[in-house]
Design an enzyme around this catalytic site. Structure first.
Site, PDB file in Angstrom:
ATOM      1  N   HIS A 135      43.044  52.691  27.884  1.00  0.00           N
ATOM      2  CA  HIS A 135      42.921  51.256  28.155  1.00  0.00           C
ATOM      3  C   HIS A 135      43.998  50.754  29.112  1.00  0.00           C
ATOM      4  O   HIS A 135      43.715  49.937  29.988  1.00  0.00           O
ATOM      5  CB  HIS A 135      42.989  50.474  26.843  1.00  0.00           C
ATOM      6  CG  HIS A 135      42.588  49.034  26.979  1.00  0.00           C
ATOM      7  ND1 HIS A 135      41.283  48.638  27.197  1.00  0.00           N
ATOM      8  CD2 HIS A 135      43.320  47.893  26.948  1.00  0.00           C
ATOM      9  CE1 HIS A 135      41.226  47.324  27.285  1.00  0.00           C
ATOM     10  NE2 HIS A 135      42.450  46.841  27.140  1.00  0.00           N
TER      11      HIS A 135
ATOM     12  N   SER B 121      40.432  43.235  30.785  1.00  0.00           N
ATOM     13  CA  SER B 121      40.315  43.309  29.333  1.00  0.00           C
ATOM     14  C   SER B 121      39.874  41.966  28.753  1.00  0.00           C
ATOM     15  O   SER B 121      38.765  41.508  29.024  1.00  0.00           O
ATOM     16  CB  SER B 121      41.652  43.785  28.753  1.00  0.00           C
ATOM     17  OG  SER B 121      41.547  44.100  27.392  1.00  0.00           O
TER      18      SER B 121
ATOM     19  N   ASP C  41      39.152  55.319  26.722  1.00  0.00           N
ATOM     20  CA  ASP C  41      39.583  54.027  26.181  1.00  0.00           C
ATOM     21  C   ASP C  41      39.225  53.956  24.698  1.00  0.00           C
ATOM     22  O   ASP C  41      38.052  54.027  24.332  1.00  0.00           O
ATOM     23  CB  ASP C  41      38.904  52.886  26.950  1.00  0.00           C
ATOM     24  CG  ASP C  41      39.542  51.535  26.701  1.00  0.00           C
ATOM     25  OD1 ASP C  41      40.037  51.303  25.582  1.00  0.00           O
ATOM     26  OD2 ASP C  41      39.543  50.705  27.629  1.00  0.00           O
TER      27      ASP C  41
END
Length: 291
Positions: free
Chosen positions: A250, A152, A221
């Site tokens: 996510h 991320s 996501d």
């Protein structure tokens, strides 16, 4: 009636400008959601494998991080660049599969996270990762025997480091093209592209990669839509591997199938053979990190 409409319009403009000001001046508080307490290792099986180390950054900070030396002969080291929220204690479970497979793992804790000094910024996180490379070099580990694993937020740091170091492989979990692109999707009615200071513009850098690349992303996501990850992947040079995780968002994208795909990728990127080991040199004392 006209006066009432003017007052209403004026109030709306003032409110809009106030939100813009908050987005600009508080953007780093919004971007870097973190714990400032010392991280906890809540996985008993990892405790005997962990070394708490002190990393020195180019701008003079000392950062406490976690190092898990390789337990398999010839295994490379994975520099694990975690995502946002919390600290390495929250994120280390997602690196456990690498440690269990015998890889060395250096779990970098950023400035301002997990009790470390400093305040996070784009330039600061890059310096933190440079300190991690310096530490691994001090352990006698060559760049080509290092894999970057960005998660991320950490994918932007991983891409930058891959342009600076000839690493052996790069893995990106749920990456973005740039923070400005993510912000534009999250705040559609504000000109946030003009406001973002820490841009982490991976799309502008990805063509400079010279290492094998793997990207995996959940197709559900909502925080960083998969379309951004795919756009970044498409702009990267070969060799590269793409993996979409059906039904994953996510935070649940790292399924057993995804972990096995990462292990298969790393095995191909690092065929069996001796590592290029140089003589280790002294590293900063843990006392430098304020034990």
């Amino acid at each position: 009636m006209i006066r009432a409409l003017r007052r209403l319009l004026t109030g709306a403009v003032i409110a809009y400008l106030a939100v813009l000001a908050i987005l600009f001046f508080a953007q780093r508080s919004v971007l870097y959601v973190r714990s400032t307490e010392r991280p906890m290792l809540n996985i008993a099986a990892l405790e005997p494998k962990r070394e708490i180390v002190c990393l020195a950054t180019p701008d003079g900070l000392h950062l406490r991080s976690w190092y898990f030396p390789a337990t398999r002969a010839g295994a490379p080291v994975v520099l694990y660049l975690h995502g946002n929220a919390g600290d390495i204690g929250n994120h280390i479970p997602w690196a456990k599969f690498l440690i269990d497979a015998g890889y060395g793992v250096l779990a970098l804790e950023y400035r301002g996270y997990g009790g470390n000094p400093g305040r996070p910024s784009e330039a600061g996180l890059y310096d933190d990762a440079r300190g991690a490379f310096a530490f691994l070099g001090q352990q006698g580990i060559a760049d080509r025997d290092i894999a970057l694993y960005g998660e991320s937020l950490g994918t932007g740091v991983a891409v930058e480091m891959a342009t600076e170091h000839p690493v052996g492989a790069v893995v990106l979990r749920s990456p973005y093209t740039s923070i400005a692109d993510v912000a534009a999707l999250q705040f559609r009615y504000f000109p946030v592209r003009w406001l973002v200071r820490d841009r982490f513009d991976s799309l502008a850098k990805i063509a400079k990669l010279h290492a094998p690349l793997m990207v995996f992303h959940g197709d559900q996501d909502r925080l960083i839509p998969m379309a951004l990850g795919r756009r970044l992947f498409d702009a990267a040079p070969e060799p590269k591997t793409w993996l979409a995780i059906p039904g994953a968002g996510h935070n649940d994208v790292q399924t057993p199938a995804a972990e096995q795909a990462v292990l298969d990728f790393l095995q191909q990127a690092f065929p069996p053979g001796p590592l290029a080991v140089s003589a280790p040199v002294p590293t900063p004392s843990l006392a430098d990190c304020g034990t």
